[in-house]
Write an enzyme that holds these catalytic residues in place. Structure first.
Site, short mmCIF file in Angstrom:
data_model
loop_
_atom_site.label_atom_id
_atom_site.label_comp_id
_atom_site.label_asym_id
_atom_site.label_seq_id
_atom_site.Cartn_x
_atom_site.Cartn_y
_atom_site.Cartn_z
N ARG A 104 62.91 80.87 69.58
CA ARG A 104 63.75 80.50 68.43
C ARG A 104 62.93 79.94 67.27
O ARG A 104 63.18 80.30 66.11
CB ARG A 104 64.80 79.50 68.89
CG ARG A 104 65.74 79.00 67.78
CD ARG A 104 66.22 80.08 66.82
NE ARG A 104 66.73 81.27 67.49
CZ ARG A 104 66.84 82.45 66.91
NH1 ARG A 104 66.42 82.63 65.65
NH2 ARG A 104 67.34 83.47 67.56
N LYS A 139 62.48 75.76 43.45
CA LYS A 139 63.72 75.60 44.22
C LYS A 139 63.50 76.12 45.63
O LYS A 139 63.99 77.17 46.04
CB LYS A 139 64.87 76.35 43.52
CG LYS A 139 65.21 75.75 42.17
CD LYS A 139 66.30 76.53 41.46
CE LYS A 139 66.59 75.92 40.10
NZ LYS A 139 67.62 76.69 39.35
N LYS A 171 61.26 70.51 30.21
CA LYS A 171 62.64 70.92 30.32
C LYS A 171 63.52 70.13 29.36
O LYS A 171 63.04 69.26 28.63
CB LYS A 171 63.11 70.76 31.77
CG LYS A 171 62.32 71.66 32.75
CD LYS A 171 62.75 71.47 34.17
CE LYS A 171 64.14 72.00 34.44
NZ LYS A 171 64.23 73.47 34.30
N GLU A 200 60.75 74.85 27.98
CA GLU A 200 62.09 75.42 28.15
C GLU A 200 62.91 75.21 26.89
O GLU A 200 62.95 74.10 26.35
CB GLU A 200 62.79 74.75 29.34
CG GLU A 200 64.21 75.24 29.57
CD GLU A 200 64.92 74.45 30.65
OE1 GLU A 200 64.71 74.77 31.84
OE2 GLU A 200 65.67 73.51 30.31
N ASP A 221 66.11 79.68 28.57
CA ASP A 221 67.07 79.26 29.58
C ASP A 221 68.48 79.74 29.26
O ASP A 221 69.04 79.42 28.21
CB ASP A 221 67.06 77.74 29.69
CG ASP A 221 67.90 77.24 30.85
OD1 ASP A 221 67.85 77.86 31.92
OD2 ASP A 221 68.61 76.23 30.67
#
Length: 284
Positions: A104, A139, A171, A200, A221
């Site tokens: 597994r 992410k 950002k 961004e 974006d």
């Protein structure tokens, strides 16, 4: 695995995944049902078409569980290979108890990484011939980033920054805190003159401000396709452009054909379905 992966770190991670599964004990079902000296052959078989990643990781799981016990492992394919359902990926001969205990954990890693590679390959194929490059994001699952980004490379994609420290990405919240696009870029460039800096923006106007401030890489974006075309036209090659936000395979080629250099796709790592792979046990 390639040379970008820290092999000691990978081994420590794999040991931790094994310990998580055993939780300080043993595989009680296998110990009760399988004689200690019983030997088997196990085939790792693809149950669906896809791209393989993580075979050496799965092998490492098996070898760490086997310990000093003899185990023979033969790879039929290598990471990055496109395979069809039914293809044997790897064959293992060893003590049955060790094989079943490893099953597994080995499959969890192999199926997940192959799923990332498979999804990446679909994005890469969708934009083929446009000149645009598929890139991943941060992410990722905690502690699995280096493996997931390795899987992206197996699928033909490229990596964005690995961590917060190896490149700057200004950002929207940085822009707000700094008081504007130009000021945010100036502060980052002053503090870290040798690092790559990406800015961004959420409008063509801010993209042009970033270019005029000296930015060489701009993340567009949540731009609609017409906005992307406008940004490409007005930036006119003075900076590389990366489309991000709201992207899907359905629109990937249209986005790529606007002339952007990159498509940033968080889904490669945060939403990739596993590639169905099984371990089939046979008598030795």
């Amino acid at each position: 695995m390639d040379d970008t992966l820290d092999r000691q770190w990978v081994e420590d991670l794999v040991r931790a995944t094994i310990e998580e599964d055993l939780a300080g004990g043993v595989d009680v079902t296998t110990t009760a049902t399988v004689e200690a000296e019983h030997v088997s052959v196990a085939e790792f078989v693809a149950r669906a078409d896809g791209v393989v990643a993580g075979l050496e990781i799965a092998e490492l799981v098996i070898r760490l569980i086997a310990g000093k016990e003899a185990v023979e492992i033969e790879h039929s394919v290598t990471d990055g290979a496109e395979v069809k359902a039914g293809a044997v990926l790897m064959t293992v001969r060893g003590k049955t108890r060790q094989l079943l205990t490893a099953e597994r954990t080995a499959l969890n890693l192999l199926c997940h990484l192959s799923g990332v590679a498979t999804l990446t390959s679909r994005w890469v194929a969708t934009v083929a011939g446009t000149g645009a490059v598929i890139r991943d994001t941060r992410k990722t699952m905690p502690l699995l980033r280096s493996l997931e980004k390795y899987a992206v490379r197996c699928g033909g994609g490229r990596n964005h920054r690995m961590a917060l420290s190896d490149a700057a990405l200004i950002k929207d919240n940085h822009v707000i805190a700094a008081g504007g696009v130009a000021e945010a870029f100036r502060l980052v460039r002053k503090a870290y003159p040798d690092l790559s800096v990406e800015v961004e923006v959420d409008s063509v106007e801010d993209a042009l401000i970033a270019v005029e401030s000296g930015a060489e890489l701009i993340l567009l974006d949540n731009f609609e396709v017409p906005q992307l075309r406008e940004a490409v036209e007005k930036v006119a090659g003075r900076a590389r452009l990366e489309a991000s936000g709201g992207l899907s395979l359905d629109v990937a080629r249209e986005v790529a054909e606007t002339g952007v250099d990159f498509l940033a796709v968080g889904a490669l790592t945060h939403s990739a379905p596993v590639l169905d792979i099984a371990m089939d046990l046979q008598a030795a």
